[in-house]
Scaffold this motif. Structure first.
Motif, PDB file in Angstrom:
ATOM      1  N   ILE A   1      20.864  39.261  48.865  1.00 38.53           N
ATOM      2  CA  ILE A   1      21.451  38.849  47.593  1.00 38.53           C
ATOM      3  C   ILE A   1      22.704  39.685  47.366  1.00 38.53           C
ATOM      4  O   ILE A   1      22.680  40.907  47.489  1.00 38.53           O
ATOM      5  N   VAL A   2      23.821  39.023  47.063  1.00 34.95           N
ATOM      6  CA  VAL A   2      25.128  39.675  46.954  1.00 34.95           C
ATOM      7  C   VAL A   2      25.577  39.682  45.502  1.00 34.95           C
ATOM      8  O   VAL A   2      25.554  38.645  44.830  1.00 34.95           O
ATOM      9  N   LEU A   3      26.010  40.846  45.029  1.00 37.55           N
ATOM     10  CA  LEU A   3      26.536  40.928  43.670  1.00 37.55           C
ATOM     11  C   LEU A   3      27.682  41.925  43.592  1.00 37.55           C
ATOM     12  O   LEU A   3      27.808  42.820  44.430  1.00 37.55           O
ATOM     13  N   PHE A   4      28.502  41.750  42.571  1.00 38.08           N
ATOM     14  CA  PHE A   4      29.648  42.616  42.309  1.00 38.08           C
ATOM     15  C   PHE A   4      29.359  43.375  41.008  1.00 38.08           C
ATOM     16  O   PHE A   4      29.629  42.857  39.908  1.00 38.08           O
ATOM     17  N   PRO A   5      28.811  44.588  41.097  1.00 34.30           N
ATOM     18  CA  PRO A   5      28.344  45.290  39.887  1.00 34.30           C
ATOM     19  C   PRO A   5      29.443  45.672  38.899  1.00 34.30           C
ATOM     20  O   PRO A   5      29.137  45.988  37.749  1.00 34.30           O
ATOM     21  N   GLU A   6      30.710  45.644  39.332  1.00 36.22           N
ATOM     22  CA  GLU A   6      31.785  46.002  38.403  1.00 36.22           C
ATOM     23  C   GLU A   6      31.948  44.956  37.302  1.00 36.22           C
ATOM     24  O   GLU A   6      32.539  45.238  36.253  1.00 36.22           O
ATOM     25  N   GLY A   7      31.472  43.745  37.552  1.00 37.57           N
ATOM     26  CA  GLY A   7      31.505  42.718  36.513  1.00 37.57           C
ATOM     27  C   GLY A   7      32.862  42.076  36.313  1.00 37.57           C
ATOM     28  O   GLY A   7      33.104  41.455  35.267  1.00 37.57           O
ATOM     29  N   GLY A   8      33.752  42.189  37.274  1.00 37.91           N
ATOM     30  CA  GLY A   8      35.071  41.577  37.152  1.00 37.91           C
ATOM     31  C   GLY A   8      36.037  42.200  38.148  1.00 37.91           C
ATOM     32  O   GLY A   8      35.705  43.139  38.872  1.00 37.91           O
ATOM     33  N   PHE A   9      37.261  41.670  38.173  1.00 33.89           N
ATOM     34  CA  PHE A   9      38.261  42.172  39.109  1.00 33.89           C
ATOM     35  C   PHE A   9      38.760  43.549  38.687  1.00 33.89           C
ATOM     36  O   PHE A   9      38.843  43.873  37.501  1.00 33.89           O
ATOM     37  N   LEU A  10      39.143  44.338  39.670  1.00 38.44           N
ATOM     38  CA  LEU A  10      39.626  45.701  39.437  1.00 38.44           C
ATOM     39  C   LEU A  10      40.782  45.721  38.442  1.00 38.44           C
ATOM     40  O   LEU A  10      40.791  46.524  37.502  1.00 38.44           O
ATOM     41  N   ARG A  11      41.766  44.844  38.634  1.00 41.98           N
ATOM     42  CA  ARG A  11      42.965  44.873  37.787  1.00 41.98           C
ATOM     43  C   ARG A  11      42.650  44.573  36.325  1.00 41.98           C
ATOM     44  O   ARG A  11      43.369  45.012  35.422  1.00 41.98           O
TER      45      ARG A  11
END
Length: 291
Positions: free
Chosen positions: A100-110
């Motif tokens: 299962i793949v997720l992006f924990p930052e919750g949005g783009f870096l910029r």
């Protein structure tokens, strides 16, 4: 794509949660490319992505595939976590998902960097430039829902693996760091139209047994923050030297270059153009019917 760090092929048949830093829409394309030579992972994985992608051509495919579209924002957070738990319980095991793949930052870096840095300053946390402080919610729900009790975290193929007919639950956390030369990320439009010069994307992996990941919210938050602080150090080293540092106990970092069939790439690109064109035609049809 050039890969660094731990070799994730060794655990491709085990269940794993993949934590990834997020810079642009092209991150998903990069990961999909990386996973093509990782056994059956591509067919047996679940993605967590922003709900806006539900309304794209590949969003329809993702819906059929059983991926989860998460709605961002404080107003939706609690409800989305409940829906995520229900989705995992309904689809993850029944569809034989492995990763299962997720992006924990919750949005783009910029978009999140300034807010994250202000939060870090207020709470006496490290100042990060190349990543943002991650959010706990989805990670905690996944661990609570998918980790089996008394998980051993033993690599696939080891003599100590207990043969069971049932799933042993989530066994690994794969900390994945994507780096673009000069810190210039690639978006999906660039992938499709190719208006930038060819470049090499670098992906670094670190594997953690899930038994070493704390369950309590405060300890898990600290553990997750540490992973992204380490990502910051990895990316700082990469931007200064053009390479990731060696793993602990090693004297030299070793990279692995991926090579994929040009015929396969042309086929995938053709399908992308075709599906995009069909989606545009469908949108135009309904637009004219309604207005």
């Amino acid at each position: 794509v050039v890969e660094w760090g731990d070799d994730v092929k060794a655990i491709s048949e085990d269940e794993a949660m993949v934590l990834v830093n997020h810079q642009a829409t092209g991150d998903v394309c990069t990961l999909m490319m990386c996973l093509q030579d990782k056994g059956t992972v591509v067919r047996q994985m679940m993605w967590l992505m922003d709900h806006i992608f539900k309304y794209t051509n590949f969003g329809i495919v993702s819906l059929i595939h059983g991926d989860f579209f998460i709605r961002q924002g404080r107003a939706h957070r609690d409800q989305q976590l409940v829906l995520l738990k229900e989705h995992l319980e309904k689809y993850y095991r029944s569809r034989n998902r492995k990763w299962i793949v997720l992006f924990p930052e919750g949005g783009f870096l910029r978009k999140r960097r300034e807010t994250s840095q202000a939060f870090a300053k207020k709470n006496n946390l490290p100042f990060l430039k190349h990543v943002t402080l991650p959010r706990l919610g989805a990670t905690q729900v996944i661990l609570k829902t998918l980790v089996a009790p008394q998980e051993n975290g033993t690599p696939a193929g080891s003599d100590t693996v207990i043969k069971e007919s049932k799933s042993k639950g989530l066994q690994w956390v794969i900390d994945t760091t994507i780096a673009y030369p000069k810190g210039e990320p690639i978006d999906i439009q660039t992938w499709i139209l190719g208006y930038r010069q060819p470049t090499v994307t670098h992906v670094h992996y670190r594997i953690f047994p899930v038994k070493d990941v704390p369950a309590e919210p405060e300890a898990l938050t600290h553990w997750l923050y540490q992973r992204f602080i380490e990502k910051e150090d990895l990316l700082t080293h990469f931007y200064e030297t053009g390479a990731f540092p060696p793993l602990q106990g090693q004297t030299k970092a070793v990279s692995r270059e991926m090579t994929l069939s040009n015929l396969w790439l042309v086929g995938i690109q053709s399908l992308a153009f075709l599906s995009g064109g069909m989606w545009y035609c469908i949108f135009q049809y309904f637009y004219h019917c309604l207005f």
